[in-house]
Design a protein around this motif. Structure first.
Motif, short mmCIF file in Angstrom:
data_model
loop_
_atom_site.label_atom_id
_atom_site.label_comp_id
_atom_site.label_asym_id
_atom_site.label_seq_id
_atom_site.Cartn_x
_atom_site.Cartn_y
_atom_site.Cartn_z
N LEU A 27 -7.62 7.18 5.04
CA LEU A 27 -6.69 7.33 3.92
C LEU A 27 -6.12 6.00 3.46
O LEU A 27 -6.13 5.69 2.27
CB LEU A 27 -5.56 8.30 4.26
N HIS A 28 -5.65 5.19 4.38
CA HIS A 28 -5.05 3.90 3.98
C HIS A 28 -6.06 2.98 3.31
O HIS A 28 -5.71 2.22 2.41
CB HIS A 28 -4.38 3.22 5.18
N VAL A 29 -7.32 3.07 3.72
CA VAL A 29 -8.37 2.27 3.08
C VAL A 29 -8.56 2.73 1.64
O VAL A 29 -8.62 1.91 0.71
CB VAL A 29 -9.68 2.35 3.87
N ASN A 30 -8.62 4.05 1.44
CA ASN A 30 -8.77 4.59 0.10
C ASN A 30 -7.58 4.23 -0.79
O ASN A 30 -7.75 3.92 -1.98
CB ASN A 30 -8.98 6.10 0.14
N VAL A 31 -6.38 4.24 -0.22
CA VAL A 31 -5.19 3.85 -0.99
C VAL A 31 -5.29 2.38 -1.39
O VAL A 31 -5.10 2.00 -2.54
CB VAL A 31 -3.88 4.10 -0.20
N GLY A 32 -5.60 1.53 -0.42
CA GLY A 32 -5.66 0.10 -0.67
C GLY A 32 -6.73 -0.31 -1.67
O GLY A 32 -6.56 -1.28 -2.41
N LEU A 33 -7.82 0.45 -1.72
CA LEU A 33 -8.92 0.13 -2.64
C LEU A 33 -8.79 0.81 -4.00
O LEU A 33 -9.57 0.51 -4.90
CB LEU A 33 -10.26 0.53 -2.00
N HIS A 34 -7.82 1.71 -4.13
CA HIS A 34 -7.69 2.46 -5.39
C HIS A 34 -7.30 1.52 -6.53
O HIS A 34 -6.43 0.66 -6.37
CB HIS A 34 -6.67 3.59 -5.24
N LYS A 35 -7.90 1.73 -7.69
CA LYS A 35 -7.67 0.84 -8.84
C LYS A 35 -6.23 0.85 -9.34
O LYS A 35 -5.78 -0.10 -9.98
CB LYS A 35 -8.62 1.19 -9.98
N GLU A 36 -5.46 1.90 -9.04
CA GLU A 36 -4.08 2.02 -9.52
C GLU A 36 -3.04 1.56 -8.50
O GLU A 36 -1.84 1.70 -8.75
CB GLU A 36 -3.78 3.46 -9.93
N ILE A 37 -3.47 1.02 -7.37
CA ILE A 37 -2.51 0.67 -6.31
C ILE A 37 -1.41 -0.27 -6.81
O ILE A 37 -0.27 -0.14 -6.41
CB ILE A 37 -3.22 0.09 -5.07
N LYS A 39 -0.43 -0.85 -10.25
CA LYS A 39 0.33 -0.33 -11.40
C LYS A 39 0.95 1.04 -11.16
O LYS A 39 2.00 1.35 -11.72
CB LYS A 39 -0.58 -0.26 -12.64
N ASN A 40 0.28 1.89 -10.36
CA ASN A 40 0.74 3.26 -10.19
C ASN A 40 0.48 3.72 -8.75
O ASN A 40 -0.45 4.49 -8.50
CB ASN A 40 0.03 4.16 -11.21
N PRO A 41 1.31 3.27 -7.79
CA PRO A 41 1.09 3.62 -6.38
C PRO A 41 1.09 5.13 -6.12
O PRO A 41 0.34 5.60 -5.27
CB PRO A 41 2.25 2.94 -5.66
N ALA A 42 1.90 5.89 -6.86
CA ALA A 42 1.93 7.34 -6.66
C ALA A 42 0.58 7.96 -6.99
O ALA A 42 0.09 8.83 -6.28
CB ALA A 42 3.04 7.96 -7.51
N GLU A 43 -0.03 7.51 -8.07
CA GLU A 43 -1.36 8.00 -8.45
C GLU A 43 -2.40 7.60 -7.41
O GLU A 43 -3.29 8.38 -7.07
CB GLU A 43 -1.74 7.48 -9.84
N ALA A 44 -2.28 6.38 -6.91
CA ALA A 44 -3.21 5.92 -5.87
C ALA A 44 -3.11 6.80 -4.63
O ALA A 44 -4.14 7.16 -4.04
CB ALA A 44 -2.93 4.46 -5.53
N LEU A 45 -1.90 7.17 -4.24
CA LEU A 45 -1.72 8.05 -3.08
C LEU A 45 -2.34 9.42 -3.34
O LEU A 45 -3.09 9.94 -2.52
CB LEU A 45 -0.24 8.21 -2.75
N LYS A 46 -2.02 10.00 -4.49
CA LYS A 46 -2.53 11.34 -4.81
C LYS A 46 -4.06 11.36 -4.82
O LYS A 46 -4.69 12.20 -4.17
CB LYS A 46 -2.00 11.79 -6.17
N CYS A 47 -4.65 10.43 -5.53
CA CYS A 47 -6.12 10.38 -5.62
C CYS A 47 -6.75 10.09 -4.28
O CYS A 47 -7.82 10.63 -3.96
CB CYS A 47 -6.55 9.34 -6.65
N SER A 48 -6.09 9.27 -3.47
CA SER A 48 -6.65 8.92 -2.17
C SER A 48 -6.59 10.08 -1.19
O SER A 48 -7.49 10.25 -0.36
CB SER A 48 -5.93 7.70 -1.61
N PHE A 49 -5.54 10.90 -1.27
CA PHE A 49 -5.51 12.12 -0.47
C PHE A 49 -6.70 13.01 -0.85
O PHE A 49 -7.40 13.54 0.02
CB PHE A 49 -4.20 12.88 -0.69
N GLN A 50 -6.92 13.19 -2.15
CA GLN A 50 -8.03 14.03 -2.61
C GLN A 50 -9.38 13.45 -2.18
O GLN A 50 -10.25 14.18 -1.72
CB GLN A 50 -7.98 14.19 -4.13
#
Length: 111
Positions: A27-37, A39-50
């Motif tokens: 999960l933390h890897v997906n959060v860290g690599l998410h393109k919105e980390i 500008k939009n950390p909440a979106e990065a968390l949501k998408c990374s959980f999915q």
């Protein structure tokens, strides 16, 4: 960048530890690599959980695993706190000695 970030998470396996261990590893890897980390950390968390869920489901099907997990994560970005959760895991914030409700856990009886 020069923004301080901190990530914390707890996973509670159901029917075994496979899903919880997988989530703790990915999960933390997906959060860290998410393109919105940034500008939009909440979106990065949501998408990374999915995304982590989809990744584990693929692994579980391939390896015939039957476990699940609840999880809660906290991402601190500068002076902002972002909370994401799945299932009935909970997080509590204590501010000036008083509990602050941050979330309502997902329960079967809750729509």
């Amino acid at each position: 960048d020069d923004i301080d970030r901190a990530y914390f998470a707890v996973f509670d396996g159901h029917g075994g530890v496979d899903a919880a261990n997988y989530s703790a590893t990915h999960l933390h890897v997906n959060v860290g690599l998410h393109k919105e980390i940034v500008k939009n950390p909440a979106e990065a968390l949501k998408c990374s959980f999915q995304k982590t869920d989809e990744m584990f489901l693929f692994k579980a099907k391939r390896e015939k695993l039957r476990s699940g997990t609840t999880g809660v994560s906290a991402l601190i970005v500068g002076n902002k706190l972002h909370i994401a959760w799945l299932g009935d895991s909970q997080v509590m914030l204590v501010q000036h000695g008083k509990a602050v409700t941050l979330m309502e856990p997902h329960k079967p009886e809750r729509e």
